[in-house]
Write a protein that holds these residues in place. Structure first.
Motif, PDB file in Angstrom:
ATOM      1  N   LYS A  89      -7.626 -19.357  23.710  1.00  0.00           N
ATOM      2  CA  LYS A  89      -8.961 -19.822  23.313  1.00  0.00           C
ATOM      3  C   LYS A  89      -9.086 -19.933  21.793  1.00  0.00           C
ATOM      4  CE  LYS A  89     -12.103 -17.413  25.431  1.00  0.00           C
ATOM      5  NZ  LYS A  89     -12.765 -16.424  25.865  1.00  0.00           N
TER       6      LYS A  89
ATOM      7  N   LYS B  63      -3.044  -9.912  30.158  1.00  0.00           N
ATOM      8  CA  LYS B  63      -3.799 -11.063  30.673  1.00  0.00           C
ATOM      9  C   LYS B  63      -4.943 -11.429  29.733  1.00  0.00           C
ATOM     10  CE  LYS B  63      -3.464 -10.956  35.660  1.00  0.00           C
ATOM     11  NZ  LYS B  63      -3.991 -10.053  36.667  1.00  0.00           N
TER      12      LYS B  63
ATOM     13  N   GLU C  56      -5.301 -14.832  27.332  1.00  0.00           N
ATOM     14  CA  GLU C  56      -6.414 -15.780  27.494  1.00  0.00           C
ATOM     15  C   GLU C  56      -7.144 -15.992  26.170  1.00  0.00           C
ATOM     16  OE1 GLU C  56      -9.134 -14.697  30.629  1.00  0.00           O
ATOM     17  OE2 GLU C  56      -7.510 -14.858  32.112  1.00  0.00           O
TER      18      GLU C  56
END
Ligand SMILES: Nc1ncnc2c1ncn2[C@@H]1O[C@H](COP(=O)(O)OP(=O)(O)O)[C@@H](O)[C@H]1O
Ligand SMILES: [Mg+2]
Length: 237
Positions: free
Chosen positions: A184, A176, A180
């Motif tokens: 980004k 996870k 993420e």
């Protein structure tokens, strides 16, 4: 990891989408040829691949699927780097070879061996997009970082790099977090992802793309959705 699995499944889903597709297996181990039950092209040695257009064409095989042809690999492809080294414009040879095939197909998909070599630099010059599977782990993230840096340092267009998340298991915290962070840090990461799935692993035993035996499985749908995303990227080129 997940390059060959992606190449094979994108090849079929793009062909089903109505594109004339040629999957070119550049890995001497010939995994994508194996998945499509195509024998290694023992006659098309690396040297002929690079110098004899006619021979190259004669070695293209039809697959069991409409719109989809395969150019199988063989062990001599491990010598590509040695050959390139002996040639002038050693990083632009593949581009030249592919040029003549472009008119016969809507999509040329190259399944590449790992590592950054002269062969991969040929691919970076020849390809419109470079698909990079990234397992959401620190090591795989680092490998993408190295590739990105290599593009920058050698004046390749980083917009060609199309990372996508592969073998994802969102039950783990690390997957996870790294996912993420990747989204980004890299704007061009594809939105879809390929899950870690026993159904994808079965491709080896089945010797077929996932669509041939588990078309309705979520993992097959993930490849299909990712292909739609890719199609948009290709159309925007
Ligand atoms: N999403 C996935 N889930 C589970 N197994 C996978 C997945 N993608 C690939 N594999 C398996 O992992 C191994 C390596 O995958 P492969 O696509 O051949 O990697 P690469 O071509 O990058 O070396 C194969 O045995 C394949 O079946
Ligand atoms: Mg492979």
């Amino acid at each position: 990891m997940g390059k060959t699995a992606a190449a094979v499944n994108f090849a079929l889903t793009a062909a089903e989408d109505g594109n004339r597709v040629l999957l070119i297996d550049l890995d001497p181990q010939g995994a994508s040829s194996f998945y499509f039950r195509v024998k290694p092209s023992s006659k098309l040695k690396a040297k002929l691949f690079l110098s004899e257009q006619e021979k190259l064409r004669q070695n293209i095989r039809a697959s069991d699927y409409a719109n989809l042809d395969i150019l199988p690999a063989n062990l001599s492809y491990r010598n590509f780097d040695v050959m390139f080294k002996q040639m002038s414009r050693s990083k632009h040879q593949l581009r030249k070879v592919l040029k003549s095939l472009k008119s016969d197909y809507d999509l040329l998909l190259l399944d590449c061996p790992p590592s950054i070599s002269l062969l991969s630099e040929n691919v970076f010059n020849a390809a419109d997009l470079v698909l990079v599977p990234v397992i959401p782990t620190t090591l795989s993230e680092r490998t993408l970082g190295q590739l990105w840096r290599f593009f920058k340092d050698n004046d390749y267009d980083t917009r060609k790099i199309c990372p996508f998340l592969s073998m994802v298991n969102y039950r783990t915290r690390m997957h996870k977090d790294v996912s993420e962070r990747l989204h980004k840090d890299y704007k061009r990461v594809l939105q879809g992802y390929i899950p870690l799935s026993a159904e994808i692993e079965k491709m080896g035993a089945q010797r077929a793309p996932i669509f041939a035996y588990a078309r309705n499985h979520i993992a097959a749908k993930c490849y299909q959705m990712m292909w739609s995303e890719l199609r948009n990227r290709i159309e925007a080129l």
